[in-house]
Design an enzyme around this catalytic site. Structure first.
Site, short mmCIF file in Angstrom:
data_model
loop_
_atom_site.label_atom_id
_atom_site.label_comp_id
_atom_site.label_asym_id
_atom_site.label_seq_id
_atom_site.Cartn_x
_atom_site.Cartn_y
_atom_site.Cartn_z
N ARG A 110 14.73 46.65 73.65
CA ARG A 110 14.37 47.09 72.29
C ARG A 110 12.95 47.63 72.39
O ARG A 110 12.01 46.86 72.63
CB ARG A 110 14.47 45.93 71.30
CG ARG A 110 13.85 46.22 69.96
CD ARG A 110 14.20 45.22 68.89
NE ARG A 110 15.55 45.43 68.41
CZ ARG A 110 16.02 45.00 67.24
NH1 ARG A 110 15.23 44.31 66.43
NH2 ARG A 110 17.26 45.23 66.88
N HIS A 137 20.04 53.46 67.00
CA HIS A 137 20.45 52.06 67.06
C HIS A 137 21.97 52.02 67.33
O HIS A 137 22.76 51.73 66.44
CB HIS A 137 20.12 51.38 65.73
CG HIS A 137 20.08 49.89 65.78
ND1 HIS A 137 20.33 49.15 66.93
CD2 HIS A 137 19.83 48.97 64.80
CE1 HIS A 137 20.21 47.86 66.64
NE2 HIS A 137 19.92 47.74 65.37
N GLN A 140 24.28 48.97 66.59
CA GLN A 140 24.47 48.78 65.16
C GLN A 140 25.61 49.65 64.63
O GLN A 140 26.51 49.18 63.95
CB GLN A 140 23.17 49.11 64.42
CG GLN A 140 23.26 48.91 62.92
CD GLN A 140 23.44 47.45 62.56
OE1 GLN A 140 22.74 46.58 63.05
NE2 GLN A 140 24.42 47.16 61.70
N ASP A 232 19.09 51.08 54.56
CA ASP A 232 18.26 50.35 55.53
C ASP A 232 16.86 50.25 54.93
O ASP A 232 16.57 50.89 53.90
CB ASP A 232 18.25 51.13 56.86
CG ASP A 232 17.52 50.40 57.99
OD1 ASP A 232 17.23 49.19 57.84
OD2 ASP A 232 17.22 51.05 59.01
N CYS A 272 22.21 47.30 57.77
CA CYS A 272 22.14 46.76 59.13
C CYS A 272 21.45 45.40 59.15
O CYS A 272 21.66 44.61 60.07
CB CYS A 272 21.40 47.74 60.04
SG CYS A 272 19.74 48.13 59.48
N ARG A 300 28.46 42.56 65.29
CA ARG A 300 27.49 42.86 66.34
C ARG A 300 27.85 42.06 67.60
O ARG A 300 27.79 42.56 68.72
CB ARG A 300 26.06 42.51 65.89
CG ARG A 300 25.46 43.38 64.81
CD ARG A 300 25.18 44.79 65.27
NE ARG A 300 24.31 44.85 66.43
CZ ARG A 300 22.98 44.83 66.39
NH1 ARG A 300 22.36 44.79 65.23
NH2 ARG A 300 22.25 44.90 67.50
#
Ligand code: CP
Ligand code: NVA
Length: 313
Positions: A110, A137, A140, A232, A272, A300
């Site tokens: 990340r 992402h 996601q 988001d 998310c 996820r």
């Protein structure tokens, strides 16, 4: 060992869903569904496999789901927290990657800069998975679309409205929607629209898949008759000093009951997470019957287990 119908992926790393073929998406979703159905069954697929997790930013979902996913499959994960020192500060990213590849079978990173992730992938001869960069992402959006497939059966021809910042999460939704034939309307304030290269690439893909990509500024127009509404945070990690300004710019972009009422009566609400209740989403919508945010969070785990099995087993 495995009774899963594993169809290898055409890629060695997962940096961006734009690199996945239609067969790759089918493979990830089929494997994720099988792993979800047999969580107690497929417990040794990654026996003796080790995963390095290097995070420059906070995480709840990504960190837990990769760690638990490895444990579920009989492997181990080692976490390195880099929040206090960005990658490349103690030794070069290249040297770090060349060390890690000698010890582990895969790397989840990340990063702030997507280029750092690409540098890790270029130098480590083991699969690298993007756990969120400033650009995209991918894990996601794979979980988002696994959830939509579960809810709807097919995602082809459905309409997803994304209301908010044209950020990393948004870019992966655009890439993935275009690949899967889902229509996507992205609605952001002027100056906060998604990257034009992402939009142009998706528009080219969309010509083959039948997806329609629309970029607009009016939330009501975006939500009108949509099958799902997604939002988001208004300020992503790394943009903390812009929070006040962004809260002003995005004030009319909250997903609330009135906006959801413009979408189809059975439209889904997606996020998310982490969510800032009372800012990009109202309490009422977040906790309401149309919200599938925790289903996505669960997925996820399943989708990333599928990636791990397909890339490093
Ligand atoms: N959605 C997501 O990636 O959550 P985390 O930042 O908690 O990992
Ligand atoms: N856009 C958000 C997503 C967090 C999962 C961020 O980058 O902070």
């Amino acid at each position: 060992m495995s009774t899963l119908p594993l169809q290898p992926l055409s890629v060695d790393d997962l940096l961006c869903t734009s690199a996945l073929s239609a067969d790759d998406f089918d493979s990830v979703f089929a494997t994720a569904a099988a792993l979800k159905a047999g969580r107690e069954t497929h417990t040794d697929l990654l026996g003796n496999r080790r995963l390095a997790m290097i995070f420059e930013k906070d995480s709840l979902r990504t960190r837990f789901t990769f760690d638990i996913g490895m444990q579920d499959l009989g492997g181990t994960a080692v976490f390195m927290d880099h929040r206090d020192a960005r990658l490349g500060s103690r030794e070069s990213v290249k040297d770090m990657a060349r060390n890690l590849e000698r010890w582990v079978h895969g790397i989840v990173a990340r990063t702030y800069k997507h280029k750092v992730l690409e540098e890790i992938a270029a130098n480590a001869d083991v699969p690298v998975i993007n756990g969120l960069s400033d650009f995209v992402h991918p894990c996601q959006s794979l979980a988002d679309f696994l959830t939509l497939r579960e809810k709807w059966g097919s995602v082809q021809g459905r309409t997803l409205a994304y209301v908010g910042d044209g950020n990393n999460t948004c870019h992966s939704l655009i890439h993935t929607a275009a690949k899967l034939g889902t229509h996507i309307r992205v609605c952001s304030p002027e100056g906060y629209e998604p990257n034009s290269r992402v939009v142009n690439e998706a528009m080219r893909t969309a010509q083959e898949t039948g997806s329609e990509i629309t970029i607009l500024n009016d939330p009501a127009a975006a939500a009108d008759g949509a099958d799902a509404v997604y939002t988001d945070v208004w300020a992503s990690m790394g943009q903390e000093d812009e929070i006040e300004e962004r809260n002003g710019v995005f004030a009319d972009y909250q997903v609330d009951a009135a906006l959801m009422a413009r979408a189809k009566p059975d439209a889904l609400f997606m996020h998310c997470l982490p969510a800032h209740r009372g800012w990009e989403v109202s309490q009422e919508v977040m906790d309401g019957p149309q919200s599938v945010v925790y289903d996505i969070a669960e997925n996820r785990l399943h989708v990333q287990k599928a990636l791990l099995v397909l890339l490093i087993a």
